[in-house]
Design a protein around this motif. Structure first.
Motif, PDB file in Angstrom:
ATOM      1  N   GLY A  13       0.798  -1.247   0.269  1.00  0.00           N
ATOM      2  CA  GLY A  13      -0.022  -0.320   0.190  1.00  0.00           C
ATOM      3  C   GLY A  13       1.242   1.150   0.020  1.00  0.00           C
ATOM      4  O   GLY A  13       2.289   1.523   0.778  1.00  0.00           O
ATOM      5  N   ILE A  14       0.156   2.015  -0.218  1.00  0.00           N
ATOM      6  CA  ILE A  14       1.479   4.102  -0.850  1.00  0.00           C
ATOM      7  C   ILE A  14       0.152   4.445  -0.983  1.00  0.00           C
ATOM      8  O   ILE A  14      -0.387   5.213  -0.940  1.00  0.00           O
ATOM      9  CB  ILE A  14       2.166   3.146  -2.533  1.00  0.00           C
ATOM     10  N   GLU A  15       0.476   5.458   0.197  1.00  0.00           N
ATOM     11  CA  GLU A  15      -0.509   6.628   1.070  1.00  0.00           C
ATOM     12  C   GLU A  15       0.332   8.018   0.754  1.00  0.00           C
ATOM     13  O   GLU A  15       1.513   8.054   1.228  1.00  0.00           O
ATOM     14  CB  GLU A  15      -1.206   6.505   1.657  1.00  0.00           C
ATOM     15  N   THR A  16      -0.260   9.179  -0.298  1.00  0.00           N
ATOM     16  CA  THR A  16       0.989  10.197  -0.635  1.00  0.00           C
ATOM     17  C   THR A  16      -0.352  10.979  -0.739  1.00  0.00           C
ATOM     18  O   THR A  16       0.269  12.726  -1.651  1.00  0.00           O
ATOM     19  CB  THR A  16       2.058  10.220  -1.503  1.00  0.00           C
ATOM     20  N   SER A  17      -1.517  11.051   0.183  1.00  0.00           N
ATOM     21  CA  SER A  17      -2.586  12.238  -0.423  1.00  0.00           C
ATOM     22  C   SER A  17      -2.441  12.977  -0.112  1.00  0.00           C
ATOM     23  O   SER A  17      -2.994  14.238  -0.283  1.00  0.00           O
ATOM     24  CB  SER A  17      -3.896  11.525  -0.127  1.00  0.00           C
ATOM     25  N   CYS A  18      -1.081  13.222   0.579  1.00  0.00           N
ATOM     26  CA  CYS A  18      -1.267  15.176   1.908  1.00  0.00           C
ATOM     27  C   CYS A  18       0.223  14.996   1.730  1.00  0.00           C
ATOM     28  O   CYS A  18       0.973  14.999   1.915  1.00  0.00           O
ATOM     29  CB  CYS A  18      -2.170  14.577   2.581  1.00  0.00           C
ATOM     30  N   ASP A  19       0.220  14.972   3.945  1.00  0.00           N
ATOM     31  CA  ASP A  19       1.487  15.076   4.150  1.00  0.00           C
ATOM     32  C   ASP A  19       2.055  14.084   4.866  1.00  0.00           C
ATOM     33  O   ASP A  19       2.821  14.169   6.080  1.00  0.00           O
ATOM     34  CB  ASP A  19       1.364  16.468   5.256  1.00  0.00           C
ATOM     35  N   GLU A  20       1.748  12.943   4.728  1.00  0.00           N
ATOM     36  CA  GLU A  20       2.360  12.289   5.011  1.00  0.00           C
ATOM     37  C   GLU A  20       2.678  10.412   4.357  1.00  0.00           C
ATOM     38  O   GLU A  20       1.892  10.457   3.037  1.00  0.00           O
ATOM     39  CB  GLU A  20       1.699  10.824   5.909  1.00  0.00           C
ATOM     40  N   THR A  21       3.555  10.213   4.402  1.00  0.00           N
ATOM     41  CA  THR A  21       4.350   8.932   2.860  1.00  0.00           C
ATOM     42  C   THR A  21       4.538   8.135   4.182  1.00  0.00           C
ATOM     43  O   THR A  21       5.006   7.811   5.005  1.00  0.00           O
ATOM     44  CB  THR A  21       5.739   9.458   2.724  1.00  0.00           C
ATOM     45  N   GLY A  22       2.986   7.548   2.972  1.00  0.00           N
ATOM     46  CA  GLY A  22       3.137   5.767   4.373  1.00  0.00           C
ATOM     47  C   GLY A  22       2.842   5.042   3.299  1.00  0.00           C
ATOM     48  O   GLY A  22       2.422   4.370   2.053  1.00  0.00           O
ATOM     49  N   ILE A  23       3.703   3.862   3.845  1.00  0.00           N
ATOM     50  CA  ILE A  23       3.984   2.678   3.016  1.00  0.00           C
ATOM     51  C   ILE A  23       3.451   1.533   4.053  1.00  0.00           C
ATOM     52  O   ILE A  23       4.213   1.016   5.345  1.00  0.00           O
ATOM     53  CB  ILE A  23       5.508   2.447   2.662  1.00  0.00           C
ATOM     54  N   ALA A  24       3.326   0.183   3.226  1.00  0.00           N
ATOM     55  CA  ALA A  24       2.771  -0.852   4.202  1.00  0.00           C
ATOM     56  C   ALA A  24       2.518  -2.468   3.225  1.00  0.00           C
ATOM     57  O   ALA A  24       2.549  -1.546   2.586  1.00  0.00           O
ATOM     58  CB  ALA A  24       1.575  -1.089   5.263  1.00  0.00           C
ATOM     59  N   ILE A  25       2.768  -3.564   4.230  1.00  0.00           N
ATOM     60  CA  ILE A  25       2.474  -4.765   3.214  1.00  0.00           C
ATOM     61  C   ILE A  25       1.289  -5.257   4.069  1.00  0.00           C
ATOM     62  O   ILE A  25       1.586  -6.042   5.195  1.00  0.00           O
ATOM     63  CB  ILE A  25       4.351  -5.375   3.092  1.00  0.00           C
ATOM     64  N   TYR A  26      -0.288  -5.689   3.365  1.00  0.00           N
ATOM     65  CA  TYR A  26      -0.534  -6.113   4.342  1.00  0.00           C
ATOM     66  C   TYR A  26      -1.209  -7.833   3.522  1.00  0.00           C
ATOM     67  O   TYR A  26      -1.441  -8.140   2.353  1.00  0.00           O
ATOM     68  CB  TYR A  26      -1.890  -5.843   4.227  1.00  0.00           C
ATOM     69  N   SER A  27      -0.484  -8.580   4.451  1.00  0.00           N
ATOM     70  CA  SER A  27      -1.277 -10.154   3.913  1.00  0.00           C
ATOM     71  C   SER A  27      -2.536 -10.899   4.392  1.00  0.00           C
ATOM     72  O   SER A  27      -2.975 -10.394   4.999  1.00  0.00           O
ATOM     73  CB  SER A  27      -0.503 -10.788   4.554  1.00  0.00           C
ATOM     74  N   GLN A  28      -3.401 -10.858   3.161  1.00  0.00           N
ATOM     75  CA  GLN A  28      -4.589 -11.503   3.553  1.00  0.00           C
ATOM     76  C   GLN A  28      -4.184 -12.714   4.692  1.00  0.00           C
ATOM     77  O   GLN A  28      -5.396 -12.980   5.468  1.00  0.00           O
ATOM     78  CB  GLN A  28      -4.821 -12.407   2.294  1.00  0.00           C
ATOM     79  N   ARG A  29      -2.939 -13.904   5.043  1.00  0.00           N
ATOM     80  CA  ARG A  29      -2.920 -14.817   5.725  1.00  0.00           C
ATOM     81  C   ARG A  29      -2.308 -14.027   6.915  1.00  0.00           C
ATOM     82  O   ARG A  29      -3.427 -14.224   8.383  1.00  0.00           O
ATOM     83  CB  ARG A  29      -2.247 -15.687   5.525  1.00  0.00           C
ATOM     84  N   ASP A  30      -1.312 -13.433   6.883  1.00  0.00           N
ATOM     85  CA  ASP A  30      -1.003 -12.787   8.720  1.00  0.00           C
ATOM     86  C   ASP A  30      -1.133 -10.928   8.658  1.00  0.00           C
ATOM     87  O   ASP A  30      -0.568 -10.503  10.192  1.00  0.00           O
ATOM     88  CB  ASP A  30       1.155 -13.139   8.354  1.00  0.00           C
ATOM     89  N   GLY A  31      -1.902 -10.530   7.980  1.00  0.00           N
ATOM     90  CA  GLY A  31      -2.212  -9.057   8.086  1.00  0.00           C
ATOM     91  C   GLY A  31      -1.061  -8.342   8.296  1.00  0.00           C
ATOM     92  O   GLY A  31      -0.963  -8.729   7.563  1.00  0.00           O
ATOM     93  N   LEU A  32      -1.202  -7.053   8.627  1.00  0.00           N
ATOM     94  CA  LEU A  32       0.173  -6.410   8.435  1.00  0.00           C
ATOM     95  C   LEU A  32       1.152  -6.813   9.153  1.00  0.00           C
ATOM     96  O   LEU A  32       2.448  -6.901   9.918  1.00  0.00           O
ATOM     97  CB  LEU A  32       0.135  -4.947   9.163  1.00  0.00           C
ATOM     98  N   MET A  33       1.889  -6.850   8.176  1.00  0.00           N
ATOM     99  CA  MET A  33       3.709  -7.563   7.971  1.00  0.00           C
ATOM    100  C   MET A  33       4.545  -6.225   8.592  1.00  0.00           C
ATOM    101  O   MET A  33       5.546  -6.624   8.789  1.00  0.00           O
ATOM    102  CB  MET A  33       4.041  -7.938   6.789  1.00  0.00           C
ATOM    103  N   ALA A  34       4.642  -4.995   7.536  1.00  0.00           N
ATOM    104  CA  ALA A  34       5.178  -4.182   8.013  1.00  0.00           C
ATOM    105  C   ALA A  34       4.977  -2.808   7.944  1.00  0.00           C
ATOM    106  O   ALA A  34       3.784  -2.639   7.212  1.00  0.00           O
ATOM    107  CB  ALA A  34       6.922  -4.360   7.458  1.00  0.00           C
TER     108      ALA A  34
END
Ligand code: KG4
Ligand code: ZN
Length: 350
Positions: A13-34
């Motif tokens: 996931g990549i979020e850059t809509s405003c004033d935070e750069t947010g990156i994440a990996i979400y797994s179907q099985r393990d949930g939020l990985m990082a």
């Protein structure tokens, strides 16, 4: 960790809509990985608000290193990613372009699907990351810097707007009030911190629109009431630190009371059994505590941990996974962004 061993779906996931750069990996099985968030507060603080061009440049600077850092933290390689979800809108045009261009190009280079995600749908679905057993339909209070909305959620993409703000959003009211009290940016956390030392009963501000039917909000008058009171105190030489804290606490109480009254009304009118809250303002402790107290009347109340209330990549990766699991991908190479994008225009998934 390899793709074969896991054999599951993992979304970057990549979020850059405003004033935070947010990156994440979400797994179907393990949930939020990082996940990683780089905040631009230091870049904009000097100007008292977000400067769009500086926001875009900062996203350019941090996006790639943050992706590398997040992938490394998850223990995966880039090739283990199954799809890339990026924020398409609403938000700042230049800032959105940075994330969308990068996301689309990364997906193409990996030969994986790309998904453009609505920022507010990210916020809306974020409570489901920690509370997957939420009773549907549920009412969602979305309170951020740009939005104050009450929405009935019947399914992914099936959203009925129950009420919205007629002027300032709740976060905007916090930010503007903090500015006039010279507390700095971003206003929400500054007001909340000051309010901890204040008397919320010293000033009686209005609970706007609660005396009228419906679920709409209006917050701009509240900021004017604080300004009028502050000016009166200045004239009589009484605007000391305690008075500022009392103003902050009384203002915060008025916003929280108003939001909670409208939430109760939305739940009663729709017959929903669950209520969720998301968006930057939902990090507010008083609001979290007060809303949680509605559970005594038998309503399920859920909201994300504070770090997932403000902008982050996890909510975009999660919304991406929800849509991907229903087969929704963007098959074209064209890269679309939508700085203005009503939530009602999102496609439903069955
Ligand atoms: O969702 P968000 O991170 O960005 C937007 O999409 O707008 O929300 C940012 C807003 C800002 O107005 C900020 O002042 C407010 O959320 N905020 C808070 C708190 N933390 C952030 N408002 C009240 N209390 C807080 N603790
Ligand atoms: Zn947001």
């Amino acid at each position: 960790m390899s793709r074969e061993k896991g054999n599951q779906v993992r979304v970057l996931g990549i979020e850059t809509s405003c004033d935070e750069t947010g990156i994440a990996i979400y797994s179907q099985r393990d949930g939020l990985m990082a996940h990683r968030v780089h905040s631009q507060i230091d870049v904009h603080a000097h100007y008292g608000g977000v400067v769009p061009e500086l926001a875009s440049r900062d996203h350019v600077r941090y996006l790639r290193p943050l992706v590398d850092e997040t992938v490394a933290a998850s223990g995966l390689d880039l090739v283990d990613i199954d799809a890339v979800a990026y924020t398409t809108g609403p938000g700042l045009l230049g800032a959105l372009l940075v994330g969308a261009t990068f996301g689309k190009a990364l997906a193409f280079s990996l030969d994986r699907p790309a998904l453009g995600i609505h920022h507010m749908e990210g916020h809306l679905l974020a409570p489901l990351m920690e509370t997957p057993d939420l009773q549907i339909p549920f009412v969602a209070l979305l309170v951020s810097g740009g939005h104050s909305q009450l929405i009935l959620v019947r399914g992914i993409g099936d959203y009925q707007l129950l009420g919205t703000t007629l002027d300032d959003a709740a976060g905007e009211a916090f930010d503007k009030t903090a500015k006039l009290l010279e507390l700095g940016y971003p206003g929400g956390p500054k007001i909340a911190a000051l309010a901890d030392h204040g008397d919320a009963t010293r000033f009686r501000f209005a609970r706007p629109m609660t005396d009228r039917p419906g679920c709409d909000f209006s917050f701009s008058g509240l900021k004017t009431q604080v300004l009028t009171e502050a000016r009166r105190l200045v004239k009589t030489n009484q605007l000391d630190e305690q008075a500022k804290a009392d103003l902050a606490a009384s203002f915060q109480q008025a916003v929280v009371d108003t939001l909670v009254i409208k939430c109760e009304r939305a739940v009663a009118e729709t017959g929903a059994r669950a209520l969720v809250m998301s968006g930057g303002v939902s990090a507010n402790r008083l609001l979290r505590q007060t809303l949680k107290s509605l559970e005594t009347s038998g309503i399920q109340v859920a909201y994300p941990a504070p770090e997932f209330c403000t902008d982050n990549g996890a909510m975009i990766a999660f919304a991406g996974l929800m849509r991907l699991s229903h087969g929704q991908i963007d098959p074209t190479l064209a890269m679309t962004i939508r700085p203005r994008w009503p939530l009602s225009e999102l496609p439903k998934v069955s």
